[in-house]
Structures are given as C-alpha cells and as structure tokens.
Scaffold this active site. Structure first.
Site, PDB file in Angstrom:
ATOM      1  N   ASP A 256       0.833  -1.207   0.000  1.00 61.49           N
ATOM      2  CA  ASP A 256       0.000   0.000   0.000  1.00 61.49           C
ATOM      3  C   ASP A 256       0.868   1.257   0.000  1.00 61.49           C
ATOM      4  O   ASP A 256       0.532   2.261  -0.629  1.00 61.49           O
ATOM      5  CB  ASP A 256      -0.906   0.008   1.240  1.00 61.49           C
ATOM      6  CG  ASP A 256      -2.033  -1.005   1.135  1.00 61.49           C
ATOM      7  OD1 ASP A 256      -2.454  -1.297  -0.002  1.00 61.49           O
ATOM      8  OD2 ASP A 256      -2.481  -1.498   2.187  1.00 61.49           O
ATOM      9  N   GLY A 257       1.988   1.187   0.735  1.00 62.91           N
ATOM     10  CA  GLY A 257       2.911   2.329   0.806  1.00 62.91           C
ATOM     11  C   GLY A 257       3.442   2.701  -0.575  1.00 62.91           C
ATOM     12  O   GLY A 257       3.598   3.887  -0.883  1.00 62.91           O
TER      13      GLY A 257
ATOM     14  N   HIS B  44       2.964   6.308  -2.409  1.00 64.53           N
ATOM     15  CA  HIS B  44       4.059   7.080  -3.007  1.00 64.53           C
ATOM     16  C   HIS B  44       3.727   7.433  -4.461  1.00 64.53           C
ATOM     17  O   HIS B  44       3.924   8.564  -4.888  1.00 64.53           O
ATOM     18  CB  HIS B  44       5.373   6.278  -2.985  1.00 64.53           C
ATOM     19  CG  HIS B  44       6.090   6.370  -1.674  1.00 64.53           C
ATOM     20  ND1 HIS B  44       5.734   5.610  -0.579  1.00 64.53           N
ATOM     21  CD2 HIS B  44       7.143   7.124  -1.276  1.00 64.53           C
ATOM     22  CE1 HIS B  44       6.523   5.903   0.435  1.00 64.53           C
ATOM     23  NE2 HIS B  44       7.390   6.820   0.042  1.00 64.53           N
TER      24      HIS B  44
ATOM     25  N   ASP C  79      -3.808  14.296  22.067  1.00 68.14           N
ATOM     26  CA  ASP C  79      -2.621  13.994  21.260  1.00 68.14           C
ATOM     27  C   ASP C  79      -2.737  14.524  19.842  1.00 68.14           C
ATOM     28  O   ASP C  79      -1.732  14.923  19.246  1.00 68.14           O
ATOM     29  CB  ASP C  79      -2.391  12.481  21.205  1.00 68.14           C
ATOM     30  CG  ASP C  79      -1.752  11.962  22.485  1.00 68.14           C
ATOM     31  OD1 ASP C  79      -1.533  12.777  23.408  1.00 68.14           O
ATOM     32  OD2 ASP C  79      -1.471  10.757  22.564  1.00 68.14           O
TER      33      ASP C  79
HETATM   34  P1  NAD Z   1       3.997   1.810   7.037  1.00 71.39           P
HETATM   35  O1  NAD Z   1       5.065   1.123   6.289  1.00 71.39           O
HETATM   36  O2  NAD Z   1       4.154   2.096   8.495  1.00 71.39           O
HETATM   37  O3  NAD Z   1       2.643   0.981   6.763  1.00 71.39           O
HETATM   38  C1  NAD Z   1       1.577   1.066   7.528  1.00 71.39           C
HETATM   39  C2  NAD Z   1       0.588  -0.083   7.235  1.00 71.39           C
HETATM   40  O4  NAD Z   1      -0.613   0.531   6.831  1.00 71.39           O
HETATM   41  C3  NAD Z   1       0.963  -1.093   6.141  1.00 71.39           C
HETATM   42  O5  NAD Z   1       0.703  -2.386   6.631  1.00 71.39           O
HETATM   43  C4  NAD Z   1       0.008  -0.761   5.018  1.00 71.39           C
HETATM   44  O6  NAD Z   1      -0.382  -1.893   4.237  1.00 71.39           O
HETATM   45  C5  NAD Z   1      -1.173  -0.233   5.784  1.00 71.39           C
HETATM   46  N1  NAD Z   1      -2.037   0.647   5.010  1.00 71.39           N
HETATM   47  C6  NAD Z   1      -1.700   1.729   4.281  1.00 71.39           C
HETATM   48  N2  NAD Z   1      -2.805   2.237   3.716  1.00 71.39           N
HETATM   49  C7  NAD Z   1      -3.843   1.459   4.112  1.00 71.39           C
HETATM   50  C8  NAD Z   1      -5.222   1.490   3.882  1.00 71.39           C
HETATM   51  N3  NAD Z   1      -5.769   2.433   3.158  1.00 71.39           N
HETATM   52  N4  NAD Z   1      -5.987   0.544   4.477  1.00 71.39           N
HETATM   53  C9  NAD Z   1      -5.449  -0.424   5.250  1.00 71.39           C
HETATM   54  N5  NAD Z   1      -4.156  -0.500   5.509  1.00 71.39           N
HETATM   55  C10 NAD Z   1      -3.365   0.438   4.939  1.00 71.39           C
HETATM   56  O7  NAD Z   1       3.692   3.196   6.351  1.00 71.39           O
HETATM   57  P2  NAD Z   1       3.418   3.522   4.846  1.00 71.39           P
HETATM   58  O8  NAD Z   1       3.463   2.267   4.029  1.00 71.39           O
HETATM   59  O9  NAD Z   1       4.261   4.668   4.461  1.00 71.39           O
HETATM   60  O10 NAD Z   1       1.902   4.011   4.957  1.00 71.39           O
HETATM   61  C11 NAD Z   1       1.554   5.230   5.564  1.00 71.39           C
HETATM   62  C12 NAD Z   1       0.279   4.964   6.265  1.00 71.39           C
HETATM   63  O11 NAD Z   1       0.539   4.289   7.475  1.00 71.39           O
HETATM   64  C13 NAD Z   1      -0.447   6.209   6.685  1.00 71.39           C
HETATM   65  O12 NAD Z   1      -1.215   6.743   5.651  1.00 71.39           O
HETATM   66  C14 NAD Z   1      -1.277   5.710   7.846  1.00 71.39           C
HETATM   67  O13 NAD Z   1      -2.575   5.352   7.453  1.00 71.39           O
HETATM   68  C15 NAD Z   1      -0.581   4.450   8.293  1.00 71.39           C
HETATM   69  N6  NAD Z   1      -0.234   4.607   9.712  1.00 71.39           N
HETATM   70  C16 NAD Z   1      -0.920   3.852  10.593  1.00 71.39           C
HETATM   71  C17 NAD Z   1      -0.698   3.995  11.950  1.00 71.39           C
HETATM   72  C18 NAD Z   1      -1.488   3.147  12.895  1.00 71.39           C
HETATM   73  O14 NAD Z   1      -2.288   2.324  12.428  1.00 71.39           O
HETATM   74  N7  NAD Z   1      -1.334   3.333  14.190  1.00 71.39           N
HETATM   75  C19 NAD Z   1       0.250   4.904  12.420  1.00 71.39           C
HETATM   76  C20 NAD Z   1       0.941   5.668  11.492  1.00 71.39           C
HETATM   77  C21 NAD Z   1       0.672   5.513  10.120  1.00 71.39           C
END
Ligand code: NAD
Length: 264
Positions: free
Chosen positions: A45-46, A50, A150
């Site tokens: 997904d990341g 991008h 937060d």
């Molecule tokens: P990352 O590598 O930390 O990946 C985060 C996870 O989020 C991966 O497993 C990815 O598959 C999943 N993900 C991303 N978009 C998704 C979606 N629309 N639905 C379900 N899962 C999804 O970070 P990254 O790949 O750069 O992705 C950035 C995203 O990480 C942010 O947009 C945010 O949504 C997510 N994030 C989640 C948390 C949390 O759940 N506590 C915290 C920070 C960021």
C-alpha cells in the site's frame, strides 16, 4: 497506451517490475514515466501511496493498479503470481475505472498569505511537536468543540482502514464521498470536553481546525510528514479530485476488509 511501473525498491519488487516492463513492451505498450495512462505499483500500500503523490498532477488521466509482494494490501490487491494475467488484461481488454474520494487539506499560516494545499489518499493527521494539541474544531462554519489531546486524524473512506481504524474510527465504503474525523487520546474532564466519537462529514462540509496554542505542528499527509510553524488554520474537506483505480475483476471492498481483518 502509456504505462509506468513503480517499485518498493526491494529485490523481489524490482525484478517483478522488470518482468512487467518486458511483457508490456512486447505487447506494444509505451513506457512513459511522466504522463502514463496506467501506473502499476509493485510492493505494498505504501508503494501505491508514493505513486499517488508522484502522479497527483495527472489524476484525471491516470489510473492505478497495485501488486503486493508482501501481505494483501488495500490498494495493492494483485498477487505476484497473477502478473501474467494482469499484463494480458492491461494490454488486451478495456478496463473499468473505479473512482475513490480524496481529502483536500489547506494549511494557512499567520506569517504567510499564500496557503498550502495538499491532497491525501489515506489521511491527514495533526499533532504538536511538544505537549498537547489544543484547537477549536469548526464544522461548516460553526464552532463544534475545543479539542485537547494527542491529535486529530482526518481520513478518506479508503483511508478509513488505515490509521483511522487504529483510532477506533469506522470503516467507510469508498463510494461515500466523505471524510472522517477521529480523535487521538482526547482529554475529557470538567474543563475539557470533546464529542469522543468519530465524526463523518459529507461532501461540502468543511472542518476547520484552529490551533489555540502557539506551538510547532506536525502535519502528516499519508506517509509524508512536515513541521509547520505559526499555523492559523487547517481546513479539511472532500477534494474535487478523485483517484482512479483500474479494475479488471470484481474484488468488493468488504471482501478486502474481511480478508485483511477477519480472515479468509
Ligand atoms: P507503514 O510502512 O508504516 O505501513 C503502515 C501499514 O498501513 C501497512 O501495513 C500498510 O499496508 C497499511 N495501510 C496503508 N494504507 C492502508 C489502507 N488504506 N488501508 C489499510 N491498511 C493500509 O507506512 P506507509 O506504508 O508509508 O503508509 C503510511 C500509512 O501508514 C499512513 O497513511 C497511515 O494510514 C498508516 N499509519 C498507521 C498507523 C497506525 O495504524 N497506528 C500509524 C501511522 C501511520
């Protein structure tokens, strides 16, 4: 038809990208990394997040499709072993386009007249670098609450399964043109009070955050994170633009939710 391929950058994803390029060139498609009709992302997904930010200047004409080389993704839902099938679909059959809503974020600063505009596919989060976030939350021009905690997360429907879900937000079907505001650890006592539930706003309802303390803010847009000083307001609403996904077979959203969170 012009195409581009983007990779997460690991060995497996890179070699899959090379394979896709070879096949698509053999089928007579043109590689065009600047103005592609279709962008194939390989990774997770990341990688698609991008690619979305890289191609946000041509969303009207570009469609996205994602292959996952790790676990099943929400945007990256094709398996590596299905690459041949996908490549034949791309080259030989007209594909359906499915559009998902995006979030528009406009940040205004006290010391600068020109606002900054961002588009998010998943979400925008607002936190402070130090201490609690204290801000007035206005909805559709009316003060709704003063938030202290937060931070706040404003997500798209397709982003509702990401950070928003971890905050207790609801999962929204991407056919609902809407945004969702969810709280991060709000302080609720005799002095401070927030609604405490995630809110879902329809199209044309704007949410305006007005910070009340003069602190540096960390504002994230999907995977991108920026520190903003002197923030006056952060305005969020459903964007005019949409992301277009190329669909070659039915894979209903609720099936993806089930396979990702409940089990097959
Ligand atoms: P990352 O590598 O930390 O990946 C985060 C996870 O989020 C991966 O497993 C990815 O598959 C999943 N993900 C991303 N978009 C998704 C979606 N629309 N639905 C379900 N899962 C999804 O970070 P990254 O790949 O750069 O992705 C950035 C995203 O990480 C942010 O947009 C945010 O949504 C997510 N994030 C989640 C948390 C949390 O759940 N506590 C915290 C920070 C960021």
């Amino acid at each position: 038809m012009k195409y581009a391929v983007t990779s997460r950058g690991d060995e497996v994803s890179n070699s899959l990208c090379d394979k896709i390029k070879k096949y698509l060139n053999e089928f007579g498609l043109t590689y065009d990394k600047d103005q592609p009709d279709i962008v194939i992302t390989v990774g997770g997904d990341g990688t698609l997040l991008h690619a979305f930010h890289h191609y946000k200047h041509c969303l009207e004409t570009t469609a996205f499709v994602g292959i996952h080389t790790g676990h099943l993704g929400f945007y990256a839902d094709w398996k590596p072993e299905e690459v041949e099938k996908l490549v034949i679909h791309i080259s030989k059959t007209p594909y359906q386009i499915v559009e998902y809503p995006l979030l528009e974020v406009i940040v205004r600063h006290y010391d600068d007249e020109s606002p900054e505009r961002f588009l998010a596919l998943n979400e925008c989060t607002v936190k402070t670098l130090e201490g609690s976030l204290v801000c007035n939350v206005e909805i559709k021009g009316d003060t709704f609450e003063t938030f202290r905690g937060d931070g706040l997360c404003i997500s798209t429907p397709s982003g509702s399964t990401a950070y928003n879900k971890a905050l207790g937000g609801a999962i929204l079907h991407p056919s609902l043109a809407s945004i969702q505001i969810s709280e991060m650890a709000s302080i609720n006592n005799r002095v401070y009070r927030t609604v405490g539930s995630p809110l879902v706003l329809p199209q044309h309802h704007t949410c305006l955050l007005k910070p009340l303390n003069d602190v540096d803010m960390r504002i994230t847009i999907d995977h991108l994170s920026l520190v903003h000083k002197q923030v006056k307001t952060i305005q969020c609403r459903v964007a005019e633009e949409k992301i277009r996904f190329a669909r070659f077979r039915p894979f209903p959203f609720w099936k993806r939710v089930k396979e990702s969170f409940v089990g097959e």
